[in-house]
Write a protein that holds these residues in place. Structure first.
Motif, PDB file in Angstrom:
ATOM      1  N   PHE A  38      30.481  36.387  38.164  1.00 50.35           N
ATOM      2  CA  PHE A  38      30.689  35.099  37.523  1.00 50.35           C
ATOM      3  C   PHE A  38      29.801  34.005  38.099  1.00 50.35           C
ATOM      4  O   PHE A  38      29.525  33.018  37.420  1.00 50.35           O
ATOM      5  CB  PHE A  38      32.162  34.706  37.571  1.00 50.35           C
ATOM      6  N   GLU A  41      26.883  34.512  35.987  1.00 50.70           N
ATOM      7  CA  GLU A  41      27.182  34.090  34.615  1.00 50.70           C
ATOM      8  C   GLU A  41      27.179  32.572  34.496  1.00 50.70           C
ATOM      9  O   GLU A  41      26.675  32.018  33.516  1.00 50.70           O
ATOM     10  CB  GLU A  41      28.529  34.645  34.157  1.00 50.70           C
ATOM     11  N   LYS A  42      27.725  31.904  35.505  1.00 48.22           N
ATOM     12  CA  LYS A  42      27.717  30.435  35.495  1.00 48.22           C
ATOM     13  C   LYS A  42      26.281  29.909  35.488  1.00 48.22           C
ATOM     14  O   LYS A  42      25.955  28.990  34.736  1.00 48.22           O
ATOM     15  CB  LYS A  42      28.482  29.894  36.713  1.00 48.22           C
ATOM     16  N   PRO A  59      30.494  25.802  32.041  1.00 48.07           N
ATOM     17  CA  PRO A  59      31.243  26.415  33.144  1.00 48.07           C
ATOM     18  C   PRO A  59      31.756  25.320  34.074  1.00 48.07           C
ATOM     19  O   PRO A  59      31.018  24.423  34.450  1.00 48.07           O
ATOM     20  CB  PRO A  59      30.213  27.306  33.827  1.00 48.07           C
ATOM     21  N   VAL A  62      33.932  28.517  39.430  1.00 47.81           N
ATOM     22  CA  VAL A  62      33.921  29.933  39.776  1.00 47.81           C
ATOM     23  C   VAL A  62      34.670  30.028  41.090  1.00 47.81           C
ATOM     24  O   VAL A  62      34.493  29.186  41.970  1.00 47.81           O
ATOM     25  CB  VAL A  62      32.479  30.461  39.951  1.00 47.81           C
ATOM     26  N   LEU A  71      36.201  32.794  36.361  1.00 50.73           N
ATOM     27  CA  LEU A  71      35.308  31.786  35.805  1.00 50.73           C
ATOM     28  C   LEU A  71      36.142  30.943  34.849  1.00 50.73           C
ATOM     29  O   LEU A  71      36.766  31.473  33.926  1.00 50.73           O
ATOM     30  CB  LEU A  71      34.145  32.440  35.053  1.00 50.73           C
ATOM     31  N   MET A  73      35.959  27.872  32.187  1.00 48.03           N
ATOM     32  CA  MET A  73      34.963  27.148  31.399  1.00 48.03           C
ATOM     33  C   MET A  73      35.613  26.410  30.243  1.00 48.03           C
ATOM     34  O   MET A  73      36.782  26.614  29.924  1.00 48.03           O
ATOM     35  CB  MET A  73      33.876  28.087  30.913  1.00 48.03           C
TER      36      MET A  73
END
Length: 186
Positions: A38, A41-42, A59, A62, A71, A73
């Motif tokens: 994550f 991903e962020k 986001p 995390v 995560l 968001m």
């Protein structure tokens, strides 16, 4: 405060978290199995958001809790698809693809599902595609003895033919940002 699970997903769990300040989307998974998924991903979401080409959830946080990572968001309501939906989406994706960089790759690795996705920069698209998108998973399969001997030979033939398939990219040093990081948001 309430929580409603979303369907789908075999790696992550997630859903809508409704709170007094607003609604959020919360997803989580095993910290041990997918460390730093994550975090990457962020970074990918923020990179996509920076293009301002298409709506991407912001986001917010995390973190880790016990043996899980999460995560949090922005929650984006599903909109109604009007008659211009696909045209508008195509325009937004085209705008996203106009955002390029000098090298093929990214400053951080990410994941495509449960697979770690290497993004080590390369000077050409074909070099990046072969070394980071094809060779990495092929070597993983070979290490587990899950790839046949003929698979290696077939890939070697493919590598020789790629310049024909990607003739335009062979001569340019720009790569759409989306193609590099699309695995991060899936």
């Amino acid at each position: 405060t309430s929580f409603a699970y979303s369907g789908g997903g075999c790696i992550n769990r997630g859903g809508r978290l409704s709170t007094a300040p607003g609604d959020f989307f919360l997803k989580w998974n095993s910290l041990r199995e997918f460390p730093d998924m994550f975090v990457a991903e962020k970074e990918g979401l923020n990179l996509l958001r920076s293009t301002r080409a298409i709506d991407v959830p912001e986001p917010i946080a995390v973190g880790e809790a016990d043996d899980h990572q999460f995560l949090l968001m922005e929650f984006i309501e599903e909109g109604r698809k009007n008659k211009n939906y696909w045209h508008q989406l195509g325009d937004q994706l085209a705008t996203l693809h106009r955002h390029t960089q000098d090298q093929f790759g990214l400053h951080h690795d990410n994941s495509l599902g449960s697979l770690l996705q290497s993004n080590k920069p390369s000077n050409t698209w074909i070099d990046f595609f072969v070394k980071q998108r094809l060779e990495v998973p092929l070597k993983q399969l070979e290490a587990r003895q899950a790839a046949s001997v003929s698979a290696r030979a077939d890939f070697d033939v493919l590598y020789q033919r790629l310049p024909i398939f990607f003739l335009y990219s062979w001569y340019t040093r720009s790569l759409p940002l989306f193609m590099v990081i699309c695995g991060a948001v899936i």
